[in-house]
Write an enzyme that holds these catalytic residues in place. Sequence first.
Site, short mmCIF file in Angstrom:
data_model
loop_
_atom_site.label_atom_id
_atom_site.label_comp_id
_atom_site.label_asym_id
_atom_site.label_seq_id
_atom_site.Cartn_x
_atom_site.Cartn_y
_atom_site.Cartn_z
N GLU A 1 44.40 43.31 46.66
CA GLU A 1 45.75 43.71 47.06
C GLU A 1 45.70 45.00 47.90
O GLU A 1 46.37 45.11 48.93
CB GLU A 1 46.57 43.94 45.79
CG GLU A 1 47.99 44.32 46.05
CD GLU A 1 48.84 44.17 44.79
OE1 GLU A 1 48.27 44.03 43.69
OE2 GLU A 1 50.07 44.20 44.92
N ASP B 1 41.88 32.37 45.05
CA ASP B 1 41.22 31.92 46.29
C ASP B 1 42.16 30.95 47.02
O ASP B 1 42.59 29.96 46.44
CB ASP B 1 39.90 31.21 45.96
CG ASP B 1 38.84 32.19 45.46
OD1 ASP B 1 38.99 33.40 45.73
OD2 ASP B 1 37.88 31.75 44.81
C1 SAM Z 1 40.34 36.56 45.98
S1 SAM Z 1 39.56 37.10 44.53
C2 SAM Z 1 40.81 38.13 43.76
C3 SAM Z 1 40.26 39.00 42.66
C4 SAM Z 1 41.30 39.89 41.97
N1 SAM Z 1 42.31 39.08 41.33
C5 SAM Z 1 41.93 40.80 42.99
O1 SAM Z 1 43.07 40.55 43.37
O2 SAM Z 1 41.28 41.78 43.37
C6 SAM Z 1 39.61 35.66 43.51
C7 SAM Z 1 38.78 35.83 42.26
O3 SAM Z 1 38.98 34.73 41.42
C8 SAM Z 1 37.73 34.26 40.95
N2 SAM Z 1 37.92 32.83 40.73
C9 SAM Z 1 38.32 31.94 41.66
N3 SAM Z 1 38.46 30.73 41.11
C10 SAM Z 1 38.12 30.87 39.81
C11 SAM Z 1 38.05 29.96 38.72
N4 SAM Z 1 38.37 28.68 38.90
N5 SAM Z 1 37.65 30.43 37.52
C12 SAM Z 1 37.34 31.73 37.35
N6 SAM Z 1 37.39 32.65 38.35
C13 SAM Z 1 37.78 32.21 39.56
C14 SAM Z 1 36.75 34.58 42.07
O4 SAM Z 1 35.43 34.67 41.60
C15 SAM Z 1 37.29 35.90 42.56
O5 SAM Z 1 36.75 37.00 41.86
#
Ligand code: SAM
Length: 234
Positions: free
Chosen positions: A188, A117
Amino acid sequence: MALNSSKRAREAIPSRVIEIKDPAVPLSIDDLFPEKRALEVEIGAGNGRFLISRAANYPDVNYLAIERMLGRVRRLDRRASRLGLDNIRVLRLEAFYTLYYLLPHHGVRTVYVFFPDPWPKRRHNSRRLFAPLFLDALWHTLELGGCVQVATDYLDYFAEIKKHLATDPRFEEVPAMERTPDEQTDFELLFRGKGLPVGQCAFRSLPFEEKPLSPLTLPPDMLPREEERAEQQF
Ligand SMILES: C[S@@+](CC[C@H](N)C(=O)[O-])C[C@H]1O[C@@H](n2cnc3c(N)ncnc32)[C@H](O)[C@@H]1O
């Protein structure tokens, strides 16, 4: 009828989601997988497109997905179960907390962080995962010589991540991994589909003086967000 019985068959497959009884007790990784193998971890695994593809292609490696959103955890779990993968587990927890407190020290070969994020608003920048304390947790989690692999479309955050890692004497830059089309993540595909550039880098951990991690009070920014708190436990 056929639909019902295949649905029942799917439901009979054991879940890959790790049941956490006490979030203060470190994970015993060897008890989570049927066989002891090298361990690789993906932070924010989303729907699991990358990790499931890796787990299917590298059965001699154990993969742990960390993802805090319930819907994504369920989708990842269903996909892994459908493919009968025994080398993947899913943890629904906050990733920084997990690395800091729950994973074995120097026990993980690779940590993948794809499209974390970006928290683009300046007042939210402190919520970004890559910060000095995360680097402490990351270094303690990686095997010496283990790698963190990063990709993001948010180039301002990418520059910040690279700066954090490049100026930390516990890490050195190495070439980023090449991923097959199957290993591109859902986000991506979306970003590349829009023609957006994607930054990728990798850093290896180096031997350094061991200092124990100090106990933390998690700031409110690290706690689950409102919509996540509203979700039921898995
Ligand atoms: C922008 S999405 C990207 C998901 C995946 N990596 C992709 O590229 O399709 C970010 C993911 O990270 C998870 N996330 C963000 N911060 C996190 C944290 N501190 N602990 C666990 N999951 C987290 C969110 O719930 C989300 O599913």
